[in-house]
Write a protein that holds these residues in place. Structure first.
Motif, PDB file in Angstrom:
ATOM      1  N   ALA A   1       0.795  -0.955  -0.610  1.00 48.67           N
ATOM      2  CA  ALA A   1       0.187   0.059  -0.117  1.00 48.67           C
ATOM      3  C   ALA A   1       0.597   1.073   0.097  1.00 48.67           C
ATOM      4  O   ALA A   1       0.483   2.489  -0.674  1.00 48.67           O
ATOM      5  CB  ALA A   1      -1.184   0.274   0.815  1.00 48.67           C
ATOM      6  N   PHE A   2       2.044   1.022   0.849  1.00 45.01           N
ATOM      7  CA  PHE A   2       2.641   2.119   0.641  1.00 45.01           C
ATOM      8  C   PHE A   2       3.825   2.796  -0.253  1.00 45.01           C
ATOM      9  O   PHE A   2       3.391   3.835  -1.198  1.00 45.01           O
ATOM     10  CB  PHE A   2       3.529   2.157   2.030  1.00 45.01           C
ATOM     11  CG  PHE A   2       4.649   2.534   1.783  1.00 45.01           C
ATOM     12  CD1 PHE A   2       4.196   4.723   2.242  1.00 45.01           C
ATOM     13  CD2 PHE A   2       6.555   2.827   1.210  1.00 45.01           C
ATOM     14  CE1 PHE A   2       5.489   5.683   2.409  1.00 45.01           C
ATOM     15  CE2 PHE A   2       6.835   4.701   1.256  1.00 45.01           C
ATOM     16  CZ  PHE A   2       6.845   5.449   1.366  1.00 45.01           C
ATOM     17  N   PHE A   3       3.849   1.325  -0.837  1.00 42.96           N
ATOM     18  CA  PHE A   3       4.521   2.069  -2.268  1.00 42.96           C
ATOM     19  C   PHE A   3       4.076   2.117  -3.962  1.00 42.96           C
ATOM     20  O   PHE A   3       4.104   2.767  -4.599  1.00 42.96           O
ATOM     21  CB  PHE A   3       5.609   0.209  -2.796  1.00 42.96           C
ATOM     22  CG  PHE A   3       6.634   1.137  -2.458  1.00 42.96           C
ATOM     23  CD1 PHE A   3       7.867   1.732  -2.833  1.00 42.96           C
ATOM     24  CD2 PHE A   3       7.048  -0.405  -0.893  1.00 42.96           C
ATOM     25  CE1 PHE A   3       9.309   1.794  -1.165  1.00 42.96           C
ATOM     26  CE2 PHE A   3       7.916  -0.318  -0.119  1.00 42.96           C
ATOM     27  CZ  PHE A   3       9.348   0.455  -0.384  1.00 42.96           C
ATOM     28  N   ARG A   4       2.403   1.614  -3.807  1.00 39.40           N
ATOM     29  CA  ARG A   4       1.053   2.451  -4.556  1.00 39.40           C
ATOM     30  C   ARG A   4       1.015   4.116  -4.232  1.00 39.40           C
ATOM     31  O   ARG A   4       1.016   4.547  -5.406  1.00 39.40           O
ATOM     32  CB  ARG A   4      -0.316   1.785  -4.679  1.00 39.40           C
ATOM     33  CG  ARG A   4      -0.361   0.209  -5.085  1.00 39.40           C
ATOM     34  CD  ARG A   4      -1.314  -0.273  -5.061  1.00 39.40           C
ATOM     35  NE  ARG A   4      -1.991  -0.289  -3.589  1.00 39.40           N
ATOM     36  CZ  ARG A   4      -2.337  -0.971  -2.954  1.00 39.40           C
ATOM     37  NH1 ARG A   4      -1.814  -2.943  -3.506  1.00 39.40           N
ATOM     38  NH2 ARG A   4      -3.328  -1.343  -2.123  1.00 39.40           N
ATOM     39  N   LEU A   5       1.003   4.310  -2.855  1.00 39.17           N
ATOM     40  CA  LEU A   5       0.710   5.486  -3.189  1.00 39.17           C
ATOM     41  C   LEU A   5       2.061   6.407  -3.251  1.00 39.17           C
ATOM     42  O   LEU A   5       1.924   7.844  -3.432  1.00 39.17           O
ATOM     43  CB  LEU A   5       0.746   5.837  -0.856  1.00 39.17           C
ATOM     44  CG  LEU A   5       0.539   6.675  -0.275  1.00 39.17           C
ATOM     45  CD1 LEU A   5      -0.717   7.778  -0.978  1.00 39.17           C
ATOM     46  CD2 LEU A   5       0.684   6.829   1.345  1.00 39.17           C
ATOM     47  N   LEU A   6       3.168   5.499  -3.096  1.00 44.74           N
ATOM     48  CA  LEU A   6       4.463   5.971  -3.038  1.00 44.74           C
ATOM     49  C   LEU A   6       4.037   6.834  -4.627  1.00 44.74           C
ATOM     50  O   LEU A   6       4.319   7.628  -5.376  1.00 44.74           O
ATOM     51  CB  LEU A   6       5.325   5.830  -3.079  1.00 44.74           C
ATOM     52  CG  LEU A   6       7.150   6.365  -2.872  1.00 44.74           C
ATOM     53  CD1 LEU A   6       7.110   7.973  -2.674  1.00 44.74           C
ATOM     54  CD2 LEU A   6       8.265   5.360  -2.633  1.00 44.74           C
ATOM     55  N   GLN A   7       4.147   5.553  -5.396  1.00 35.78           N
ATOM     56  CA  GLN A   7       4.508   5.898  -7.526  1.00 35.78           C
ATOM     57  C   GLN A   7       3.075   6.849  -7.944  1.00 35.78           C
ATOM     58  O   GLN A   7       3.102   7.411  -7.992  1.00 35.78           O
ATOM     59  CB  GLN A   7       3.380   4.137  -7.569  1.00 35.78           C
ATOM     60  CG  GLN A   7       3.672   4.195  -9.283  1.00 35.78           C
ATOM     61  CD  GLN A   7       4.877   5.020  -9.901  1.00 35.78           C
ATOM     62  OE1 GLN A   7       6.091   4.289  -8.962  1.00 35.78           O
ATOM     63  NE2 GLN A   7       4.837   4.942 -10.583  1.00 35.78           N
ATOM     64  N   SER A   8       2.472   7.133  -6.584  1.00 41.30           N
ATOM     65  CA  SER A   8       0.721   7.933  -7.208  1.00 41.30           C
ATOM     66  C   SER A   8       0.857   9.295  -6.896  1.00 41.30           C
ATOM     67  O   SER A   8       0.620   9.876  -7.492  1.00 41.30           O
ATOM     68  CB  SER A   8      -0.921   7.516  -6.397  1.00 41.30           C
ATOM     69  OG  SER A   8      -0.338   7.997  -5.285  1.00 41.30           O
ATOM     70  N   TRP A   9       2.075   9.570  -5.939  1.00 47.00           N
ATOM     71  CA  TRP A   9       1.988  11.106  -5.388  1.00 47.00           C
ATOM     72  C   TRP A   9       3.660  11.208  -6.025  1.00 47.00           C
ATOM     73  O   TRP A   9       3.782  12.757  -6.370  1.00 47.00           O
ATOM     74  CB  TRP A   9       2.306  10.979  -3.812  1.00 47.00           C
ATOM     75  CG  TRP A   9       2.847  12.468  -3.291  1.00 47.00           C
ATOM     76  CD1 TRP A   9       1.729  13.088  -3.417  1.00 47.00           C
ATOM     77  CD2 TRP A   9       3.695  12.597  -2.792  1.00 47.00           C
ATOM     78  NE1 TRP A   9       1.792  14.093  -2.354  1.00 47.00           N
ATOM     79  CE2 TRP A   9       3.167  14.411  -2.336  1.00 47.00           C
ATOM     80  CE3 TRP A   9       5.123  12.854  -2.544  1.00 47.00           C
ATOM     81  CZ2 TRP A   9       4.513  15.007  -2.052  1.00 47.00           C
ATOM     82  CZ3 TRP A   9       5.799  13.030  -1.714  1.00 47.00           C
ATOM     83  CH2 TRP A   9       5.538  14.622  -1.503  1.00 47.00           C
ATOM     84  N   CYS A  10       4.373  10.887  -6.442  1.00 50.28           N
ATOM     85  CA  CYS A  10       5.422  10.668  -7.148  1.00 50.28           C
ATOM     86  C   CYS A  10       5.978   9.871  -8.048  1.00 50.28           C
ATOM     87  O   CYS A  10       6.769   8.680  -7.997  1.00 50.28           O
ATOM     88  CB  CYS A  10       7.069  10.286  -5.941  1.00 50.28           C
ATOM     89  SG  CYS A  10       8.426  11.261  -7.163  1.00 50.28           S
ATOM     90  N   PRO A  11       5.396  10.152  -8.850  1.00 47.59           N
ATOM     91  CA  PRO A  11       5.702   8.977 -10.386  1.00 47.59           C
ATOM     92  C   PRO A  11       6.475   8.612 -11.221  1.00 47.59           C
ATOM     93  O   PRO A  11       7.342   9.944 -11.278  1.00 47.59           O
ATOM     94  CB  PRO A  11       3.963   9.451 -11.672  1.00 47.59           C
ATOM     95  CG  PRO A  11       4.336  10.979 -11.522  1.00 47.59           C
ATOM     96  CD  PRO A  11       4.469  10.804  -9.045  1.00 47.59           C
TER      97      PRO A  11
END
Length: 80
Positions: free
Chosen positions: A66-76
């Motif tokens: 979940a964290f890395f999905r969040l990171l990817q969506s915020w900082c693609p």
């Protein structure tokens, strides 16, 4: 491109992770020690503790997916 809207705790967790990542990269870029030996990367305990605490406050401890999905969506990653 959709942009994720993060909570304050999620944003803090992402920022702490990015600081940790930059610290590790900077430590890894150090010149080799004497005779070409490589020193192990040293991450200041405070930087690691900050990231762990931020993840905990955001409810993301133990939920790396979940964290890395969040990171990817915020900082693609930049496109080609």
């Amino acid at each position: 491109m959709p942009t994720a809207v993060l909570t304050d705790h999620e944003r803090t967790a992402v920022q702490a992770y990015l600081r940790l990542l930059h610290t590790v990269r900077a430590a890894s870029d150090l010149e080799p020690g004497p005779c070409g030996s490589h020193r192990p990367s040293v991450v200041p305990p405070g930087v690691l503790a900050e990231a762990e605490e931020a993840l905990d406050r955001a409810g993301l401890t133990g939920n790396e997916e979940a964290f890395f999905r969040l990171l990817q969506s915020w900082c693609p990653e930049p496109g080609p």
